[in-house]
Write an enzyme that holds these catalytic residues in place. Structure first.
Site, PDB file in Angstrom:
ATOM      1  CG  PHE A  99      -4.873   4.095  -8.055  1.00  0.00           C
ATOM      2  CD1 PHE A  99      -5.939   3.680  -7.270  1.00  0.00           C
ATOM      3  CD2 PHE A  99      -4.148   5.199  -7.638  1.00  0.00           C
ATOM      4  CE1 PHE A  99      -6.281   4.341  -6.106  1.00  0.00           C
ATOM      5  CE2 PHE A  99      -4.482   5.874  -6.464  1.00  0.00           C
ATOM      6  CZ  PHE A  99      -5.551   5.439  -5.695  1.00  0.00           C
ATOM      7  CE  LYS A 153      23.029   8.287  -8.665  1.00  0.00           C
ATOM      8  NZ  LYS A 153      22.838   9.633  -8.072  1.00  0.00           N
ATOM      9  NE  ARG A 163      -2.042   0.116  -9.084  1.00  0.00           N
ATOM     10  CZ  ARG A 163      -2.281   0.649  -7.896  1.00  0.00           C
ATOM     11  NH1 ARG A 163      -1.569   1.694  -7.478  1.00  0.00           N
ATOM     12  NH2 ARG A 163      -3.226   0.162  -7.104  1.00  0.00           N
ATOM     13  CB  THR A 217      26.759   9.083  -9.270  1.00  0.00           C
ATOM     14  OG1 THR A 217      25.985  10.207  -8.867  1.00  0.00           O
ATOM     15  CG2 THR A 217      28.164   9.196  -8.708  1.00  0.00           C
ATOM     16  CG  ASP A 218      21.430  11.371 -12.914  1.00  0.00           C
ATOM     17  OD1 ASP A 218      20.589  10.968 -12.079  1.00  0.00           O
ATOM     18  OD2 ASP A 218      21.121  11.761 -14.051  1.00  0.00           O
ATOM     19  CG  ASN A 222       0.848   0.552  -3.395  1.00  0.00           C
ATOM     20  OD1 ASN A 222       1.602  -0.119  -4.083  1.00  0.00           O
ATOM     21  ND2 ASN A 222      -0.231   1.135  -3.878  1.00  0.00           N
ATOM     22  CD  GLN A 276      -7.447   1.657  -0.535  1.00  0.00           C
ATOM     23  OE1 GLN A 276      -7.003   1.302  -1.636  1.00  0.00           O
ATOM     24  NE2 GLN A 276      -7.282   2.884  -0.058  1.00  0.00           N
ATOM     25  CG  HIS A 291       4.508   3.359  -4.387  1.00  0.00           C
ATOM     26  ND1 HIS A 291       3.170   3.294  -4.699  1.00  0.00           N
ATOM     27  CD2 HIS A 291       4.567   3.924  -3.150  1.00  0.00           C
ATOM     28  CE1 HIS A 291       2.450   3.790  -3.713  1.00  0.00           C
ATOM     29  NE2 HIS A 291       3.273   4.174  -2.752  1.00  0.00           N
TER      30      HIS A 291
END
Length: 292
Positions: free
Chosen positions: A155, A10, A172, A55-56, A241, A215, A243
């Site tokens: 958020f 992976k 976050r 691979t996972d 953003n 924002q 993430h």
């Protein structure tokens, strides 16, 4: 026909590990690619997967090891992974772990909290000069200034409809790649100091804002530049953003207390706005900063 050299794994597992030492946070940001080889003839010749570690599974191992062992260094983390894969499965004879580490420097701010970072040696300084024989227009800026807060961002309270799946969060990672440009009031300025001041205030506002939305953070960044740089009339910001999603470690019997994240590069939210002094006219075109 004879099967030659082969490998599988992976690639580009983006793992971010936050270590919380009270109010001081430490960050390790790696891109990890795993390649395994060994007794893999049957999977190629007959399709038998009996010798194949998926691979996972290798991806999950990267994230679980980040939690269980931490990341002292890229080399130490790679050694631990390679040893695990080769020792854990008799069909795997060789493990090659390639790692890229993305360096972050701390944004120092007043007070005890130390959780804001800027990616080192990344941004590019920009300028656009326009002259029509009478009037000058000077627009300075920067791009690819990558910053991250490991806490003090939430958020919540947003609109929801039948397609909304994003859960609300009170804590976050907030990360973005700043694209900014600002228009000067005149063609007479001390350009290098003004650039350094604008950059410093962008970073200071990002680090010093408890963020309820990107924002809100954008507006505070632009406002702080205008408040502290009187020769700047207008600033435009484009903030994708970047993430960071908490990795679900429960299937491995591990908890994830905001420590291990998957850094996703796309798709991304894109927040853009112009902030002006009262009475100023907007003259910076949107396409000077936009990533869309």
């Amino acid at each position: 026909m004879i099967l030659g050299q082969n490998q599988y794994g992976k690639a580009e597992n983006r793992v971010v590990r936050i270590t919380r030492d009270g109010t001081t946070h430490h960050i390790k940001d790696l891109n990890v690619s795993v390649a395994l080889s060994g007794d893999m003839e049957d999977v190629h010749l007959s399709g038998s997967n009996a010798a194949v570690l998926t691979t996972d599974t290798t991806k999950n191992t990267v994230f679980a090891f980040a939690k269980e062992h931490g990341i002292a260094s890229a080399e130490a983390f790679g050694i631990a992974l390679a040893r695990h894969f080769v020792a854990g499965q008799p069909s795997i004879r060789t493990a090659r772990i390639r790692l890229e580490e993305y360096a972050w420097a701390r944004i120092e701010t007043p007070g005890p909290r130390r959780h804001s970072f800027v990616r080192e040696n990344q941004e590019t300084r920009t300028a656009q000069v326009t002259f029509d024989g009478t009037d000058w227009e000077i627009v300075s800026g920067l791009k690819d200034l990558v910053v991250l807060n490991s806490t003090d961002s939430e958020f919540t309270g947003y609109l929801k409809d039948r397609y909304t799946t994003l859960p609300e969060t009170r804590d976050r990672i907030l990360a973005t790649r700043v694209q900014a440009c600002w228009r000067h009031a005149s063609a007479d300025a001390d350009w290098d100091p003004v650039y350094r001041q604008a950059r410093e205030h962008l970073l200071g506002a990002f680090a010093g804002t408890y963020s309820l939305s990107l924002q809100q953070t954008l507006y505070r960044m632009g406002t702080r530049v205008l408040e502290n740089c009187p020769g700047i009339e207008e600033i435009r910001l484009s903030l994708p953003n970047q993430h960071h999603f908490l990795v679900d470690l429960e299937p491995f019997g591990l908890t994830n207390d905001n420590e291990v994240y998957h850094a996703a590069d796309r798709p991304y939210g894109l927040i853009e706005a112009t902030i002006l002094r009262e009475g100023a006219e907007p003259r910076i075109p949107a396409d000077m900063t936009t990533l869309a």
